[in-house]
Motif scaffolding. Structure first.
Motif, mmCIF file in Angstrom:
data_model
loop_
_atom_site.group_PDB
_atom_site.id
_atom_site.type_symbol
_atom_site.label_atom_id
_atom_site.label_comp_id
_atom_site.label_asym_id
_atom_site.label_seq_id
_atom_site.Cartn_x
_atom_site.Cartn_y
_atom_site.Cartn_z
ATOM 1 N N PRO A 183 6.596 -5.123 -5.748
ATOM 2 C CA PRO A 183 5.159 -5.033 -5.465
ATOM 3 C C PRO A 183 4.709 -3.656 -4.987
ATOM 4 C CG PRO A 183 6.282 -6.349 -3.792
ATOM 5 C CD PRO A 183 7.263 -6.113 -4.880
ATOM 6 N N CYS A 184 5.670 -2.779 -4.643
ATOM 7 C CA CYS A 184 5.307 -1.436 -4.174
ATOM 8 C C CYS A 184 5.382 -0.388 -5.285
ATOM 9 C CB CYS A 184 6.214 -1.018 -3.024
ATOM 10 S SG CYS A 184 5.946 -1.951 -1.495
ATOM 11 N N SER A 185 5.690 -0.804 -6.519
ATOM 12 C CA SER A 185 5.825 0.173 -7.593
ATOM 13 C C SER A 185 4.560 0.254 -8.437
ATOM 14 C CB SER A 185 7.017 -0.190 -8.495
ATOM 15 O OG SER A 185 6.755 -1.397 -9.184
ATOM 16 N N ASN A 186 4.275 1.473 -8.952
ATOM 17 C CA ASN A 186 3.210 1.686 -9.932
ATOM 18 C C ASN A 186 1.855 1.175 -9.442
ATOM 19 O OD1 ASN A 186 2.250 2.637 -12.370
ATOM 20 N ND2 ASN A 186 2.785 0.798 -13.515
ATOM 21 N N LEU A 187 1.437 1.644 -8.273
ATOM 22 C CA LEU A 187 0.228 1.121 -7.633
ATOM 23 C C LEU A 187 -1.000 2.001 -7.780
ATOM 24 C CD1 LEU A 187 1.685 -0.242 -4.269
ATOM 25 C CD2 LEU A 187 0.887 -1.564 -6.227
ATOM 26 N N SER A 188 -0.852 3.202 -8.284
ATOM 27 C CA SER A 188 -2.019 4.085 -8.351
ATOM 28 C C SER A 188 -1.874 5.014 -9.549
ATOM 29 C CB SER A 188 -2.172 4.894 -7.064
ATOM 30 O OG SER A 188 -1.038 5.723 -6.855
ATOM 31 N N TYR A 189 -2.963 5.694 -9.817
ATOM 32 C CA TYR A 189 -2.956 6.678 -10.893
ATOM 33 C C TYR A 189 -3.361 8.009 -10.288
ATOM 34 C CZ TYR A 189 -4.318 9.310 -15.011
ATOM 35 O OH TYR A 189 -4.428 10.290 -15.959
ATOM 36 N N GLY A 190 -2.666 9.075 -10.674
ATOM 37 C CA GLY A 190 -3.006 10.397 -10.167
ATOM 38 C C GLY A 190 -2.399 10.681 -8.809
ATOM 39 N N ARG A 248 -10.868 1.296 -3.996
ATOM 40 C CA ARG A 248 -10.670 2.350 -4.988
ATOM 41 C C ARG A 248 -10.380 3.686 -4.326
ATOM 42 N NH1 ARG A 248 -15.213 3.230 -9.509
ATOM 43 N NH2 ARG A 248 -16.410 3.829 -7.689
ATOM 44 N N HIS A 249 -11.064 4.001 -3.237
ATOM 45 C CA HIS A 249 -10.932 5.304 -2.592
ATOM 46 C C HIS A 249 -9.771 5.307 -1.587
ATOM 47 C CE1 HIS A 249 -14.752 6.408 -4.413
ATOM 48 N NE2 HIS A 249 -15.230 5.243 -3.989
ATOM 49 N N GLY A 250 -9.238 6.482 -1.355
ATOM 50 C CA GLY A 250 -8.176 6.631 -0.373
ATOM 51 C C GLY A 250 -6.785 6.373 -0.923
ATOM 52 N N VAL A 251 -6.678 6.044 -2.222
ATOM 53 C CA VAL A 251 -5.386 5.793 -2.857
ATOM 54 C C VAL A 251 -5.360 6.525 -4.196
ATOM 55 C CG1 VAL A 251 -3.749 4.052 -3.635
ATOM 56 C CG2 VAL A 251 -5.384 3.489 -1.832
ATOM 57 N N GLY A 252 -4.308 7.303 -4.444
ATOM 58 C CA GLY A 252 -4.206 8.020 -5.718
ATOM 59 C C GLY A 252 -5.405 8.929 -5.931
ATOM 60 N N ASP A 253 -5.962 8.893 -7.158
ATOM 61 C CA ASP A 253 -7.102 9.764 -7.455
ATOM 62 C C ASP A 253 -8.436 9.059 -7.231
ATOM 63 O OD1 ASP A 253 -7.146 7.996 -9.571
ATOM 64 O OD2 ASP A 253 -7.531 9.516 -11.102
ATOM 65 N N GLY A 293 -6.565 3.394 -11.294
ATOM 66 C CA GLY A 293 -5.619 3.089 -10.223
ATOM 67 C C GLY A 293 -5.882 1.727 -9.618
ATOM 68 N N ARG A 294 -7.149 1.394 -9.441
ATOM 69 C CA ARG A 294 -7.493 0.085 -8.887
ATOM 70 C C ARG A 294 -6.988 -1.033 -9.802
ATOM 71 N NH1 ARG A 294 -13.604 -1.448 -7.278
ATOM 72 N NH2 ARG A 294 -14.002 -0.781 -9.423
ATOM 73 N N MET A 295 -7.086 -0.842 -11.121
ATOM 74 C CA MET A 295 -6.600 -1.861 -12.045
ATOM 75 C C MET A 295 -5.102 -2.075 -11.883
ATOM 76 S SD MET A 295 -8.736 -1.481 -15.600
ATOM 77 C CE MET A 295 -8.112 0.148 -15.933
ATOM 78 N N ARG A 296 -4.363 -1.011 -11.610
ATOM 79 C CA ARG A 296 -2.922 -1.167 -11.413
ATOM 80 C C ARG A 296 -2.631 -2.021 -10.186
ATOM 81 N NH1 ARG A 296 0.053 4.598 -12.886
ATOM 82 N NH2 ARG A 296 -0.575 4.634 -15.076
ATOM 83 N N ARG A 297 -3.414 -1.851 -9.115
ATOM 84 C CA ARG A 297 -3.214 -2.675 -7.918
ATOM 85 C C ARG A 297 -3.643 -4.118 -8.178
ATOM 86 N NH1 ARG A 297 -4.835 2.165 -6.144
ATOM 87 N NH2 ARG A 297 -7.027 1.612 -5.835
ATOM 88 N N GLN A 298 -4.679 -4.302 -8.990
ATOM 89 C CA GLN A 298 -5.087 -5.659 -9.350
ATOM 90 C C GLN A 298 -3.988 -6.360 -10.152
ATOM 91 O OE1 GLN A 298 -8.716 -4.706 -11.381
ATOM 92 N NE2 GLN A 298 -9.969 -4.745 -9.522
ATOM 93 N N MET A 325 0.843 -1.195 0.000
ATOM 94 C CA MET A 325 0.000 0.000 0.000
ATOM 95 C C MET A 325 0.879 1.246 0.000
ATOM 96 S SD MET A 325 -3.228 0.224 -0.210
ATOM 97 C CE MET A 325 -4.646 -0.856 -0.291
ATOM 98 N N PRO A 326 0.583 2.218 -0.874
ATOM 99 C CA PRO A 326 1.394 3.434 -0.903
ATOM 100 C C PRO A 326 1.130 4.354 0.285
ATOM 101 C CG PRO A 326 -0.381 3.577 -2.505
ATOM 102 C CD PRO A 326 -0.428 2.195 -1.954
ATOM 103 N N ASN A 327 0.017 4.143 0.995
ATOM 104 C CA ASN A 327 -0.310 4.948 2.172
ATOM 105 C C ASN A 327 -1.258 4.161 3.062
ATOM 106 O OD1 ASN A 327 -1.967 6.245 -0.403
ATOM 107 N ND2 ASN A 327 -3.303 5.769 1.337
#
Length: 514
Positions: free
Chosen positions: A507-514, A252-257, A262-267, A212-214
């Motif tokens: 696993p911690c890279s490229n996890l969200s958009y925006g 979906r909420h609370g991460v990136g935009d 962004g959710r697809m990137r985490r998936q 998780m980025p945050n």
């Protein structure tokens, strides 16, 4: 008497000899006994093992649900090199899934995520393409539960295909038809996994490492909660399974935009970690059998995958692929109001690469197998074949380059567009070409956009369609590549290829958009 005794003595001796012989015989038999016992035990074990395997296969086969192949389109693309498998995550609340998430009382299944997995013919490369659920696509006629076929739906949201017919189990055949129409690729197999199956699979492998980025709290998972709530995902690496894993891929909420992109990137990151975990454990029965049991209990597949041995064969086809050569990418996209538009011709280039069995960086991965001739993608029409018959456009120059609007207008007229006039835009500093359209002119705007790759579409209060040329068009015009003078490209643009994730990435890279 003596003779009698002698005879008796001899008889007793003979008897003793017979007894001794039998004893010796028994002794010899006793020495052979363990081998015979071992053979009997081995045969028994083999019989039990075969029976056990048979029972296991019957159990796994009994777990699998198939969907009706009659719902598949009769006008499908030809076979291509490699294998295309459509993976759909369903939010169905049927069959005990309601306890794992979603709105109470919701009885129509939706597709939470859709990935088209292309396994290359060389069995050394694979790529999974995420298709945004809010993408505007053309949904072809689909078979409804009552036996009727729906009318074609132009510019509909992609995930509405799975909901066609309002079924609690969804309409995977409709989604498959839509993907084939969109890509021009023949989908060899389709599989749908629901909440319960996903949670069980993650538990079967002992959890999956995610990042998780945050920090994420209860209020992020459920925005309707009204307060922050407890911490559910701390920042950084962690292992999740079951309900927690499901929460991760649905968050979906609370991460990136807070977007679905962004959710697809985490998936994609989650699937990468799952593959890494399974490969790390080895393709052994102790790893695969619990996973197979968990998966098949909640899988709905096409009839071609409707047995345990076929599913196992597919899983084993991925065995020899190095994690670095398993890529995940999102179909090239841009925002179009509250929805998502797939970017042409960039997305067409992606489908063309897969159809030719080339990797996203242009390598030939056909393994020497010549790709079969395939039908052209309906979306991948060469821009030289775009026709603007019936589409009315006003052209504006949004740059300082003189004569740009007249040049574009000339090209549009040659493609049968009706140009009402040309003029300078209010602002002459547009970096990107803009297509403004009224609510009734979306289809015309999308057709126009095929001639201007990368153009931004924006719905406004205008009564028709305005084309505002940007510096991107001015640059391409100067290099002689503008206005549809070249066919659909055959290589994925570098900015899209650079977004690809390898299954062995951090696993911690490229996890969200925006």
């Amino acid at each position: 008497m003596t003779g009698s005794r002698g005879a008796g003595t001899g008889g007793r001796r003979a008897a003793r000899g017979q007894i001794s012989g039998r004893a010796q015989g028994r002794g010899r038999k006793a020495k052979r006994g363990p081998k015979k016992i071992f053979a009997v035990v081995s045969i028994s074990v083999a019989v039990l093992l075969v029976a056990g395997i048979g029972a296991l296969y019957l159990k796994l086969n009994g777990n699998i649900t198939t969907f009706d192949a009659n719902g598949l389109s009769k006008d499908r693309p030809s076979d291509t090199a490699g294998q295309n498998v459509l993976m759909i995550g369903s939010d169905s609340r049927a069959g005990g899934n309601s306890a794992l998430g979603g709105a109470a009382g919701q009885d129509v299944a939706h597709s939470d995520t859709t990935i088209l997995l292309h396994v290359y013919a060389d069995h050394k490369h694979a790529v999974g393409v995420s298709i945004p659920r809010d993408s505007l696509v053309d949904i072809p006629p689909c078979l409804l539960p009552g036996g009727k076929w729906s009318p074609e739906q132009p510019s509909a949201m992609f995930n509405s295909a799975f909901s066609m017919g309002d079924s609690p189990s969804g309409n995977p055949a409709c989604t498959q038809n839509t993907v084939e129409k969109l890509t021009g690729l023949r989908v060899d197999h389709t599989m749908v996994v629901d909440f319960k199956g996903f949670a069980a699979m993650t538990a079967a492998v002992g959890g999956v490492q995610v990042c998780m980025p945050n920090n994420v709290y209860q209020g992020d998972l459920n925005p309707n909660l009204g307060y922050k709530g407890n911490l559910i995902f701390p920042k950084g690496l962690q292992t999740v399974q079951g309900q927690q894993a499901l929460n991760y891929v649905r968050l979906r909420h609370g991460v990136g935009d807070g977007s679905d992109i962004g959710r697809m990137r985490r998936q994609q990151a989650f699937l990468s970690s799952l593959m890494k975990k399974v490969q790390g454990e080895g393709f052994s029965p102790t790893t695969l059998l619990p996973l197979a049991d968990a998966a098949t209990k909640s899988l709905t597949v096409d009839p071609g995958l409707g047995s345990a041995d076929k599913l196992l064969s597919f899983a084993m086809s991925m065995k020899g692929i190095d994690l670095h050569d398993i890529k995940f990418i999102t179909a090239p996209w841009r925002y179009q109001g509250e929805r998502v538009a797939l970017v042409h011709p960039d997305v067409d280039a992606l489908w063309a690469e897969l159809k030719a069995d080339r990797t996203i960086d242009g390598q030939d991965a056909s393994g020497g197998k010549k790709p079969a001739a395939a039908t052209a993608s309906p979306s991948a029409t060469p821009v030289s074949d775009v026709t603007g018959t019936g589409i009315v456009v006003a052209v504006y120059n949004g740059t300082m380059d003189q004569g740009l609007a007249a040049k574009a207008a000339q090209k549009l007229r040659s493609d049968n567009f009706t140009v009402t006039g040309t003029a300078d835009a209010t602002s002459r500093q547009h970096p990107t070409t803009l297509i403004e359209y009224g609510a009734a002119h979306l289809q015309g705007a999308q057709t126009l956009a095929k001639l201007f790759p990368g153009a931004k579409l924006e719905q406004t209060a205008t009564a028709g369609i305005n084309l505002v040329l940007g510096q991107d068009y001015a640059s391409s015009a100067a290099s002689g590549t503008s206005g549809g003078s070249s066919p659909t490209p055959t290589a994925l643009p570098s900015q899209d290829a650079s977004q690809a994730r390898s299954a062995d990435d951090n696993p911690c890279s490229n996890l969200s958009y925006g």
